[in-house]
Design a protein around this motif. Sequence first.
Motif, mmCIF file in Angstrom:
data_model
loop_
_atom_site.group_PDB
_atom_site.id
_atom_site.type_symbol
_atom_site.label_atom_id
_atom_site.label_comp_id
_atom_site.label_asym_id
_atom_site.label_seq_id
_atom_site.Cartn_x
_atom_site.Cartn_y
_atom_site.Cartn_z
ATOM 1 N N GLY A 96 20.826 -4.446 3.101
ATOM 2 C CA GLY A 96 22.180 -4.976 2.974
ATOM 3 C C GLY A 96 22.373 -5.883 1.784
ATOM 4 O O GLY A 96 23.451 -6.467 1.620
ATOM 5 N N ALA A 97 21.361 -5.998 0.934
ATOM 6 C CA ALA A 97 21.426 -6.953 -0.177
ATOM 7 C C ALA A 97 22.094 -6.360 -1.412
ATOM 8 O O ALA A 97 21.817 -5.228 -1.807
ATOM 9 N N GLU A 98 22.970 -7.130 -2.014
ATOM 10 C CA GLU A 98 23.554 -6.782 -3.309
ATOM 11 C C GLU A 98 22.583 -7.223 -4.400
ATOM 12 O O GLU A 98 22.276 -8.416 -4.504
ATOM 13 N N PRO A 99 22.081 -6.319 -5.231
ATOM 14 C CA PRO A 99 21.194 -6.724 -6.325
ATOM 15 C C PRO A 99 21.934 -7.626 -7.314
ATOM 16 O O PRO A 99 23.038 -7.303 -7.743
ATOM 17 N N SER A 231 27.361 2.770 -3.424
ATOM 18 C CA SER A 231 27.817 3.548 -2.266
ATOM 19 C C SER A 231 27.487 2.834 -0.962
ATOM 20 O O SER A 231 28.324 2.748 -0.057
ATOM 21 N N VAL A 232 26.270 2.303 -0.857
ATOM 22 C CA VAL A 232 25.883 1.611 0.374
ATOM 23 C C VAL A 232 26.692 0.337 0.562
ATOM 24 O O VAL A 232 27.175 0.042 1.669
ATOM 25 N N LEU A 233 26.880 -0.430 -0.493
ATOM 26 C CA LEU A 233 27.665 -1.665 -0.384
ATOM 27 C C LEU A 233 29.106 -1.347 -0.002
ATOM 28 O O LEU A 233 29.741 -2.105 0.752
ATOM 29 N N PHE A 239 31.987 -0.102 7.756
ATOM 30 C CA PHE A 239 31.297 0.627 8.813
ATOM 31 C C PHE A 239 30.066 -0.130 9.300
ATOM 32 O O PHE A 239 29.578 -1.054 8.633
ATOM 33 N N HIS A 240 29.579 0.294 10.451
ATOM 34 C CA HIS A 240 28.343 -0.276 10.995
ATOM 35 C C HIS A 240 27.162 0.586 10.551
ATOM 36 O O HIS A 240 27.064 1.753 10.947
ATOM 37 N N LEU A 241 26.307 0.027 9.732
ATOM 38 C CA LEU A 241 25.087 0.710 9.322
ATOM 39 C C LEU A 241 23.940 0.042 10.071
ATOM 40 O O LEU A 241 23.525 -1.071 9.748
ATOM 41 N N ASN A 242 23.426 0.705 11.083
ATOM 42 C CA ASN A 242 22.428 0.088 11.955
ATOM 43 C C ASN A 242 21.036 0.062 11.338
ATOM 44 O O ASN A 242 20.206 -0.781 11.706
ATOM 45 N N GLY A 243 20.785 0.964 10.420
ATOM 46 C CA GLY A 243 19.489 0.997 9.752
ATOM 47 C C GLY A 243 19.557 1.932 8.564
ATOM 48 O O GLY A 243 20.315 2.912 8.580
ATOM 49 N N ILE A 244 18.795 1.636 7.527
ATOM 50 C CA ILE A 244 18.756 2.489 6.337
ATOM 51 C C ILE A 244 17.312 2.613 5.874
ATOM 52 O O ILE A 244 16.581 1.612 5.797
ATOM 53 N N LEU A 316 30.947 10.168 6.457
ATOM 54 C CA LEU A 316 30.746 11.350 5.618
ATOM 55 C C LEU A 316 31.918 11.552 4.659
ATOM 56 O O LEU A 316 31.716 11.899 3.484
ATOM 57 N N ILE A 317 33.133 11.317 5.137
ATOM 58 C CA ILE A 317 34.311 11.433 4.273
ATOM 59 C C ILE A 317 34.254 10.396 3.155
ATOM 60 O O ILE A 317 34.523 10.686 1.984
ATOM 61 N N ARG A 318 33.883 9.156 3.509
ATOM 62 C CA ARG A 318 33.786 8.095 2.502
ATOM 63 C C ARG A 318 32.716 8.436 1.462
ATOM 64 O O ARG A 318 32.938 8.263 0.258
ATOM 65 N N LEU A 319 31.575 8.916 1.914
ATOM 66 C CA LEU A 319 30.499 9.260 0.982
ATOM 67 C C LEU A 319 30.927 10.363 0.036
ATOM 68 O O LEU A 319 30.613 10.323 -1.160
ATOM 69 N N SER A 320 31.663 11.320 0.530
ATOM 70 C CA SER A 320 32.171 12.379 -0.336
ATOM 71 C C SER A 320 33.094 11.799 -1.399
ATOM 72 O O SER A 320 33.035 12.183 -2.578
#
Length: 346
Positions: A96-99, A231-233, A239-244, A316-320
């Motif tokens: 979850g960290a922003e570089p 994309s992840v940020l 959204f809820h990202l429970n794990g990556i 999935l729509i957002r990632l597209s």
Amino acid sequence: MGVTYKDAGVDIDAGNAFVKMIKPLVKATSRPEVIADIGGFGGLFSLNTQKYKNPVLVSGTDGVGTKLKIAFMTDRHDTVGIDLVAMCVNDIVVQGAEPLFFLDYLATGRLLPEKAAEIVKGISNGCVQAGCALIGGETAEMPGFYADGEYDIAGFTVGVVDRDRIIDGSSITVGDRLIGIASSGLHSNGYSLARKVILEKLGLKMDNLLPGLNKTVADELLTPTRIYVKSVLNLMRDFHLNGIAHITGGGLLENIPRVLPASCKALIDRSAWDVPPIFKIMQEGGAISDEEMFRTFNCGIGMVLAVPEKETDDILIRLSGLNETAFVIGEVAKCSPGKECVEFKE
């Protein structure tokens, strides 16, 4: 006249010329928090603590590995810097960290300013893609230590995340869907095996076209690692990202379990995505087992997200929309003690 440092193989003038050449590349990555130009003894970065409730710094370091051998063989050095940044920033964004900023280390037997500037051009490009600032680095000229024309690079990054937004996998539950985001190729892992199969077993040269592909060996193997940071940020905001899991060395088999709770396993549907041709070429050319492929290479999946089922379609729509290719590649299931954490199904 006495012996000089240059006589011993270290050219200080070349080093100074190199620093002058890369200043515009470094400047292109700057952020408002950067408060000093390169050239000092340390990079200065002023963290804006007002943006965070309880900021936690997250750090990462990595290299490019034997992918550098391909750069040496082709004398192409403008993309390995992207790989260097990617391997570091992708590792910390999964938490979850922003570089925030990046530093590099370049070591070579003889410093050639133009070649070194090409490497930093890639690093600058990667930093721009990740939104982090290149605030410093080290260039070491070490005559007699590296073979002529060879070098090694390492990278270091620091990012920040609010403590209550850290992604550590602890919220993953049975029923979560696993979304795989496509890789751009091999990324920067498994190149010792890739070189053995492609160059030795198949006997291909760098300028040969790969079987069934309209790409040369060099173009395919030097494709830069995809940087997933923005994309992840973006996903984290809504959204809820429970794990990556960042799928690096160890492939899907070794990296997904790093974020799974002890009571969970990943059920992966191997038919959910099309494995890129380069992986099929290597597997057939080297008669590599499925297990070896999945524990060595990313096999076309660069990131795996564990997300709530109800949010899957929207993600999935957002990632597209973010120009990412993504697939639902499986789900999280209950795992009995002592059982495998990753299970593949056809």
